[in-house]
Design a protein around this motif. Structure first.
Motif, mmCIF file in Angstrom:
data_model
loop_
_atom_site.group_PDB
_atom_site.id
_atom_site.type_symbol
_atom_site.label_atom_id
_atom_site.label_comp_id
_atom_site.label_asym_id
_atom_site.label_seq_id
_atom_site.Cartn_x
_atom_site.Cartn_y
_atom_site.Cartn_z
ATOM 1 N N ASP A 163 0.806 -1.237 0.000
ATOM 2 C CA ASP A 163 0.000 0.000 0.000
ATOM 3 C C ASP A 163 0.831 1.276 0.000
ATOM 4 O OD1 ASP A 163 -2.250 -1.590 0.051
ATOM 5 O OD2 ASP A 163 -2.587 -1.371 2.202
ATOM 6 N N GLY A 164 2.153 1.186 -0.099
ATOM 7 C CA GLY A 164 2.983 2.380 -0.056
ATOM 8 C C GLY A 164 3.068 3.066 -1.412
ATOM 9 N N LEU A 165 3.099 4.395 -1.385
ATOM 10 C CA LEU A 165 3.308 5.205 -2.583
ATOM 11 C C LEU A 165 4.607 5.974 -2.405
ATOM 12 C CD1 LEU A 165 -0.289 6.702 -3.071
ATOM 13 C CD2 LEU A 165 0.722 4.773 -4.303
ATOM 14 N N THR A 166 5.624 5.616 -3.155
ATOM 15 C CA THR A 166 6.869 6.371 -3.124
ATOM 16 C C THR A 166 6.629 7.735 -3.777
ATOM 17 O OG1 THR A 166 7.585 5.567 -5.293
ATOM 18 C CG2 THR A 166 8.190 4.235 -3.359
ATOM 19 N N PRO A 167 7.559 8.682 -3.614
ATOM 20 C CA PRO A 167 7.386 9.961 -4.318
ATOM 21 C C PRO A 167 7.196 9.796 -5.819
ATOM 22 C CG PRO A 167 9.072 10.191 -2.643
ATOM 23 C CD PRO A 167 8.707 8.724 -2.680
ATOM 24 N N ARG A 168 7.800 8.774 -6.403
ATOM 25 C CA ARG A 168 7.634 8.551 -7.836
ATOM 26 C C ARG A 168 6.189 8.170 -8.171
ATOM 27 N NH1 ARG A 168 12.091 5.574 -11.598
ATOM 28 N NH2 ARG A 168 10.937 5.517 -13.557
ATOM 29 N N ALA A 169 5.588 7.301 -7.378
ATOM 30 C CA ALA A 169 4.188 6.935 -7.580
ATOM 31 C C ALA A 169 3.267 8.103 -7.249
ATOM 32 C CB ALA A 169 3.843 5.726 -6.722
ATOM 33 N N TYR A 170 3.580 8.815 -6.177
ATOM 34 C CA TYR A 170 2.801 9.985 -5.759
ATOM 35 C C TYR A 170 2.788 11.028 -6.877
ATOM 36 C CZ TYR A 170 1.195 13.451 -2.248
ATOM 37 O OH TYR A 170 0.483 14.387 -1.531
ATOM 38 N N ARG A 221 7.186 11.329 4.757
ATOM 39 C CA ARG A 221 8.431 12.065 4.510
ATOM 40 C C ARG A 221 9.604 11.162 4.153
ATOM 41 N NH1 ARG A 221 9.464 15.314 9.762
ATOM 42 N NH2 ARG A 221 11.377 15.799 8.585
ATOM 43 N N GLY A 222 9.508 9.880 4.487
ATOM 44 C CA GLY A 222 10.632 8.997 4.198
ATOM 45 C C GLY A 222 10.510 7.686 4.935
ATOM 46 N N LEU A 223 11.636 6.996 5.078
ATOM 47 C CA LEU A 223 11.665 5.679 5.700
ATOM 48 C C LEU A 223 12.325 5.727 7.071
ATOM 49 C CD1 LEU A 223 12.729 3.341 2.749
ATOM 50 C CD2 LEU A 223 10.432 3.826 3.587
ATOM 51 N N GLU A 224 11.785 4.946 7.977
ATOM 52 C CA GLU A 224 12.373 4.736 9.290
ATOM 53 C C GLU A 224 12.972 3.333 9.272
ATOM 54 O OE1 GLU A 224 10.515 6.253 13.216
ATOM 55 O OE2 GLU A 224 9.991 4.129 13.111
ATOM 56 N N LEU A 225 14.283 3.246 9.052
ATOM 57 C CA LEU A 225 14.965 1.973 8.869
ATOM 58 C C LEU A 225 15.451 1.432 10.207
ATOM 59 C CD1 LEU A 225 17.049 3.029 5.748
ATOM 60 C CD2 LEU A 225 14.970 1.634 5.760
ATOM 61 N N SER A 228 14.747 14.674 -5.568
ATOM 62 C CA SER A 228 14.507 14.108 -6.890
ATOM 63 C C SER A 228 13.436 14.927 -7.582
ATOM 64 C CB SER A 228 14.047 12.645 -6.781
ATOM 65 O OG SER A 228 12.684 12.584 -6.396
ATOM 66 N N PRO A 229 13.283 14.756 -8.901
ATOM 67 C CA PRO A 229 12.230 15.481 -9.621
ATOM 68 C C PRO A 229 10.830 15.088 -9.182
ATOM 69 C CG PRO A 229 13.874 14.598 -11.147
ATOM 70 C CD PRO A 229 14.142 13.983 -9.818
ATOM 71 N N PHE A 230 10.707 13.994 -8.420
ATOM 72 C CA PHE A 230 9.389 13.522 -8.021
ATOM 73 C C PHE A 230 8.858 14.200 -6.765
ATOM 74 C CE2 PHE A 230 11.815 9.959 -9.927
ATOM 75 C CZ PHE A 230 11.144 9.906 -11.136
ATOM 76 N N GLY A 231 9.689 15.012 -6.118
ATOM 77 C CA GLY A 231 9.245 15.721 -4.918
ATOM 78 C C GLY A 231 9.593 14.977 -3.648
ATOM 79 N N PRO A 232 9.332 15.599 -2.486
ATOM 80 C CA PRO A 232 9.778 15.056 -1.213
ATOM 81 C C PRO A 232 8.718 14.271 -0.447
ATOM 82 C CG PRO A 232 9.125 17.331 -0.905
ATOM 83 C CD PRO A 232 8.857 17.006 -2.350
#
Length: 423
Positions: A60-67, A86-90, A104-108
């Protein structure tokens, strides 16, 4: 937030006798293709075996590229009140590191939306653009003349009908029943994914971070060749899942359900889970273009059906939207897609997929993950690079050292592989 309920009572839409474009499969890839085509004035039939809304095994995750791709499609309003991630908690080996999405060009910003809700929303959007939706009808075969599809056989309520079509876009998912009938083959000699997903109630469902655990362990504490995730859905629920990479030589042998249940217990306090995981489902994922037979004279496979899935994280929603738009554009630029469509896929994704498949293959070796992960998670720079690569955030226009090195690795892998992507 919109609530969707499966099994809505609604009369079935009539199955038309013919169409300019038949899109088989109404997930993100198929629905986006139908939307793009309808908006260009094409007569489009969007067909799916399911009745929507329906569930789909996914993180169900949408990366900035998918967003970003959803905004390009015109669905920015749909995303407005969804989680802004905003990002990943590794996590792993006693360390935790929050890594914002790299520039990236896809946004933050990314997000997370259940596939039951997302897929239905994209399907509805396609209908709003003018696509003719047919639900509960399964495409089971084709009639061909001179290598071109003349019509597609569909079954609904045990009755067979024929839909004559000028062009066909096949977007019926990882198993791609119609793709198989057209000659699509999945080659398991490169890395593929196995995954299980569930939903759990959480007091952290509005988190701005996607959780990812690189050190996955079984009930007895043994290190497993996989990873776990927790993605916030913003509606009191989180998506909790586990995944593993495998190849034909090294198939994943772990039982996913008990591993997922143990993982949910492990992250229960961290994510304030208030109930055990429910709605557990699993899936097998061809990845990295590990299929052949993706196009013919007047048909193309897109999205998951064409194995357009990132071998490093199992993510494919961004590729679904991208291949949908590209396939519709090709309808206007080519008269025969047999060579043109595979060539486009190789140009856009071949080198990246080849490099990722090699890297994913290494990760199927039990000793690789701790060897790389233990020192890696303690390096902010290295983890930012990992997120950039795994999040599909590299573009052909990037000229920095990491981007150049990744492309070089991909070109090299493509030359030495016995079966490059999409061949």
């Amino acid at each position: 937030m919109t609530t969707v309920t499966p099994g809505d009572d609604k009369p079935p839409t009539a199955i038309p006798e013919s169409t300019d474009l038949l899109v088989v499969g109404a997930g993100p890839a198929g629905a986006a293709a139908a939307a793009h085509a309808a908006r260009r004035g094409v007569d489009v039939v969007l067909l799916d075996a399911a009745v929507f809304p329906r569930d789909k095994t996914c993180g169900d995750g949408l990366t900035p590229r998918a967003y970003s791709a959803m905004h390009t499609l015109g669905m920015g309003d749909f995303l407005a009140d969804r989680p802004r991630v905003r990002g990943l908690e590794l996590n792993g080996w006693g360390a935790r590191r929050r890594v914002p999405w790299p520039s990236s060009p896809f946004g933050p910003v990314g997000s997370a939306v259940s596939r039951m809700e997302l897929d239905d929303a994209v399907r509805r959007f396609a209908v709003e653009q003018g696509a003719h939706m047919v639900e509960g009808a399964k495409a089971i075969g084709v009639q061909m003349t001179g290598g071109r599809i003349e019509s597609v056989t569909v079954v609904r309520d045990r009755q067979r009908r024929q839909i004559a079509a000028t062009n066909v876009i096949v977007a019926d998912g990882v198993r791609s029943g119609l793709g198989k009938s057209l000659g699509r083959q999945w080659h398991r000699d490169t890395a593929y994914g196995v995954a299980a997903r569930s939903y759990a109630k959480s007091d952290r469902s509005d988190s701005e971070w996607m959780g990812s655990h690189l050190e996955l362990r079984g009930a007895d504490g043994e290190l497993l060749p996989g990873y776990g995730w927790v993605f916030p859905l913003g509606d009191g629920l989180v998506n909790v899942g586990v995944g593993a990479l495998a190849t034909g030589r090294r198939p994943a042998s772990m039982a996913l359900r008990p591993v997922l249940e143990n993982y949910a217990r492990m992250v229960s306090d961290e994510w304030s889970l208030t109930a055990p995981p429910e709605r557990i489902t699993s899936a097998l994922l061809p990845m990295g273009g590990a299929v052949s037979g993706v196009a013919g004279a007047n048909w193309m496979l897109i999205g998951d059906a064409a194995a357009c899935v990132n071998p490093l994280n199992g993510e494919g929603i961004d590729y679904a939207f991208e291949t949908a738009e590209a396939a519709v554009s090709m309808l206007e630029s080519a008269n025969d897609y047999s060579d043109a469509w595979p060539a486009h896929l190789r140009h856009e994704y071949g080198a990246v997929f080849a490099a990722a498949r090699r890297a994913a293959g290494l990760l199927t070796l039990p000793q690789t993950v701790p060897l790389l992960g233990r020192p890696g998670i303690r390096s902010a720079t290295l983890m930012a690079t990992v997120v950039r690569v795994m999040g599909n955030l590299l573009t052909p226009d990037d000229t920095d050292l990491i981007a150049r090195a990744w492309r070089t690795a991909g070109r090299t892998a493509s030359r030495v592989e016995s079966r490059p992507p999409f061949t």
